[in-house]
Design a protein around this motif. Structure first.
Motif, PDB file in Angstrom:
ATOM      1  N   UNK A 123      10.284   7.824  -0.318  1.00 11.61           N
ATOM      2  CA  UNK A 123       9.956   6.783   0.650  1.00 11.61           C
ATOM      3  C   UNK A 123      11.126   5.813   0.778  1.00 11.61           C
ATOM      4  N   UNK A 124      11.525   5.547   2.000  1.00 12.33           N
ATOM      5  CA  UNK A 124      12.638   4.640   2.264  1.00 12.33           C
ATOM      6  C   UNK A 124      12.204   3.582   3.272  1.00 12.33           C
ATOM      7  N   UNK A 125      12.519   2.335   2.997  1.00 15.03           N
ATOM      8  CA  UNK A 125      12.278   1.260   3.957  1.00 15.03           C
ATOM      9  C   UNK A 125      13.571   1.030   4.725  1.00 15.03           C
ATOM     10  N   UNK A 126      13.569   1.405   5.988  1.00 17.12           N
ATOM     11  CA  UNK A 126      14.766   1.286   6.824  1.00 17.12           C
ATOM     12  C   UNK A 126      14.847  -0.145   7.350  1.00 17.12           C
ATOM     13  N   UNK A 127      15.877  -0.855   6.948  1.00 11.34           N
ATOM     14  CA  UNK A 127      16.025  -2.247   7.356  1.00 11.34           C
ATOM     15  C   UNK A 127      16.725  -2.420   8.685  1.00 11.34           C
ATOM     16  N   UNK A 128      17.496  -1.416   9.087  1.00  7.53           N
ATOM     17  CA  UNK A 128      18.191  -1.501  10.371  1.00  7.53           C
ATOM     18  C   UNK A 128      18.372  -0.112  10.962  1.00  7.53           C
ATOM     19  N   UNK A 129      18.058   0.001  12.233  1.00  5.92           N
ATOM     20  CA  UNK A 129      18.276   1.235  12.986  1.00  5.92           C
ATOM     21  C   UNK A 129      18.368   0.863  14.455  1.00  5.92           C
ATOM     22  N   UNK A 130      19.438   1.274  15.112  1.00  8.65           N
ATOM     23  CA  UNK A 130      19.585   0.972  16.534  1.00  8.65           C
ATOM     24  C   UNK A 130      18.498   1.656  17.365  1.00  8.65           C
ATOM     25  N   UNK A 131      17.983   2.773  16.865  1.00  6.77           N
ATOM     26  CA  UNK A 131      16.972   3.520  17.614  1.00  6.77           C
ATOM     27  C   UNK A 131      15.561   2.998  17.377  1.00  6.77           C
ATOM     28  N   UNK A 132      15.227   2.675  16.118  1.00  8.07           N
ATOM     29  CA  UNK A 132      13.836   2.377  15.783  1.00  8.07           C
ATOM     30  C   UNK A 132      13.614   1.010  15.134  1.00  8.07           C
ATOM     31  N   UNK A 133      14.634   0.197  15.012  1.00  9.89           N
ATOM     32  CA  UNK A 133      14.507  -1.089  14.323  1.00  9.89           C
ATOM     33  C   UNK A 133      14.066  -0.868  12.881  1.00  9.89           C
ATOM     34  N   UNK A 145       0.827  -1.210   0.000  1.00 14.36           N
ATOM     35  CA  UNK A 145       0.000   0.000   0.000  1.00 14.36           C
ATOM     36  C   UNK A 145       0.861   1.260   0.000  1.00 14.36           C
ATOM     37  N   UNK A 146       1.968   1.234   0.730  1.00 12.46           N
ATOM     38  CA  UNK A 146       2.844   2.405   0.783  1.00 12.46           C
ATOM     39  C   UNK A 146       3.467   2.698  -0.581  1.00 12.46           C
ATOM     40  N   UNK A 147       3.696   1.662  -1.359  1.00 18.65           N
ATOM     41  CA  UNK A 147       4.209   1.877  -2.710  1.00 18.65           C
ATOM     42  C   UNK A 147       3.184   2.610  -3.565  1.00 18.65           C
ATOM     43  N   UNK A 148       1.906   2.294  -3.329  1.00 20.06           N
ATOM     44  CA  UNK A 148       0.832   2.942  -4.088  1.00 20.06           C
ATOM     45  C   UNK A 148       0.578   4.358  -3.575  1.00 20.06           C
ATOM     46  N   UNK A 149       0.534   4.502  -2.250  1.00 15.91           N
ATOM     47  CA  UNK A 149       0.201   5.797  -1.641  1.00 15.91           C
ATOM     48  C   UNK A 149       1.284   6.835  -1.898  1.00 15.91           C
TER      49      UNK A 149
END
Length: 305
Positions: free
Chosen positions: A159-169, A143-147
């Protein structure tokens, strides 16, 4: 006691809910609901129960007409209790309940029967939970790809899909010209935890994320009960619709629907008297009980000025 009822409870629910959703004043929800209830000739707590029942009915059956609702709000309340134990059985009884073919005693007996027999193996429950999370994340990604960022107010964003972040996963992020603007967290809800605790934890995460983002979004499954609880917490700290936004997937999982329902806020504030900012403790010097309610520092500064 309230004055004699003058209209169908579901009609009243629709009318009052519409006014609450459109409300932009500064009075507390408690005062507003009491005023609206008095105008309609009902006790405020009764109206709050109707609002809760109406919200639940809309979630499981979709908006109905008053003619389609042949039962009382107490029947829907009982159906909601059953739904917490066995959603399949509850859904199978919706139409007969609306047609007033189920008495309150029938519904109570069915609910009590499932309360005694409820119980699923822990491993099976965990497997189902993981499956629900994975499926929701997959659908949200589509849905995010469409929106695209336009939906969130950033037509020039990326739009970025974050795969790793020490703060937010793992989460989704919108940035404009390399600057983070919005964080989008995908959440389902943990059935093993109380919703109050889960909502409080989500609010903590959102408050922390606000340090780095202009907007924070949570996307829940369609009909999510946790979305209602978090809306109550967000409303209490005056964050809902200002920097914290909630959404649910549409019924066909093809779009995101902004969540603006304040029904849970009414229920928790008016009936339960819950203040999510309340604290309790003891004074170290005297060991006497102490309590209060947290207030944003910015509000305290504004009053001093």
């Amino acid at each position: 006691m309230g004055r004699q009822a003058r209209q169908h409870w579901y009609t009243l629910y629709k009318n009052v809910q519409a006014q609450l959703d459109a409300y932009q004043g500064n009075d507390s929800i408690n005062l507003l609901i009491r005023k609206l209830a008095d105008e309609q000739g009902y006790d405020a707590k009764v109206v709050s129960r109707m609002l809760k029942a109406g919200n639940f009915l809309d979630r499981i059956a979709g908006p109905c007409s008053s003619e389609q609702v042949g039962c009382g709000y107490a029947h829907i309340e009982q159906l909601e209790r059953l739904n917490q134990l066995n959603s399949e059985v509850a859904l199978s009884l919706v139409q007969s309940t609306l047609a007033n073919q189920q008495t309150l005693l029938d519904l109570r007996n069915i609910t009590e029967g499932h309360a005694k027999s409820v119980g699923t193996a822990t491993t099976t429950s965990r497997a189902r939970a993981r499956s629900r999370v994975a499926e929701h994340e997959r659908r949200c990604g589509e849905v995010l790809e469409i929106s695209r960022p336009d939906f969130f107010g950033y037509p020039e964003g990326e739009m970025i899909k974050v795969g790793h972040s020490d703060l937010f996963n793992q989460f989704f992020m919108i940035q404009v010209n390399g600057h983070p603007k919005a964080a989008i967290f995908i959440r389902v809800g943990d059935t093993s935890r109380k919703e109050e605790r889960a909502a409080a934890d989500l609010l903590k995460l959102a408050s922390f994320a606000r340090t780095y983002f202009e907007k924070v979004w949570y996307i829940f499954p369609n009909g999510s009960s946790l979305a209602h609880e978090l809306a109550f917490y967000a409303h209490s700290v005056k964050a809902l619709g200002k920097w914290l936004y909630l959404g649910t997937l549409s019924q066909d999982s093809q779009s995101i629907v902004p969540f603006q329902n304040r029904g849970r806020a009414l229920e928790r504030e008016l009936i339960d008297g819950v203040d999510p900012l309340r604290w309790d403790g003891v004074k170290v010097s005297t060991r006497r009980k102490a309590h209060g309610s947290f207030r944003p520092v910015i509000d305290e500064i504004a009053e001093e000025i």
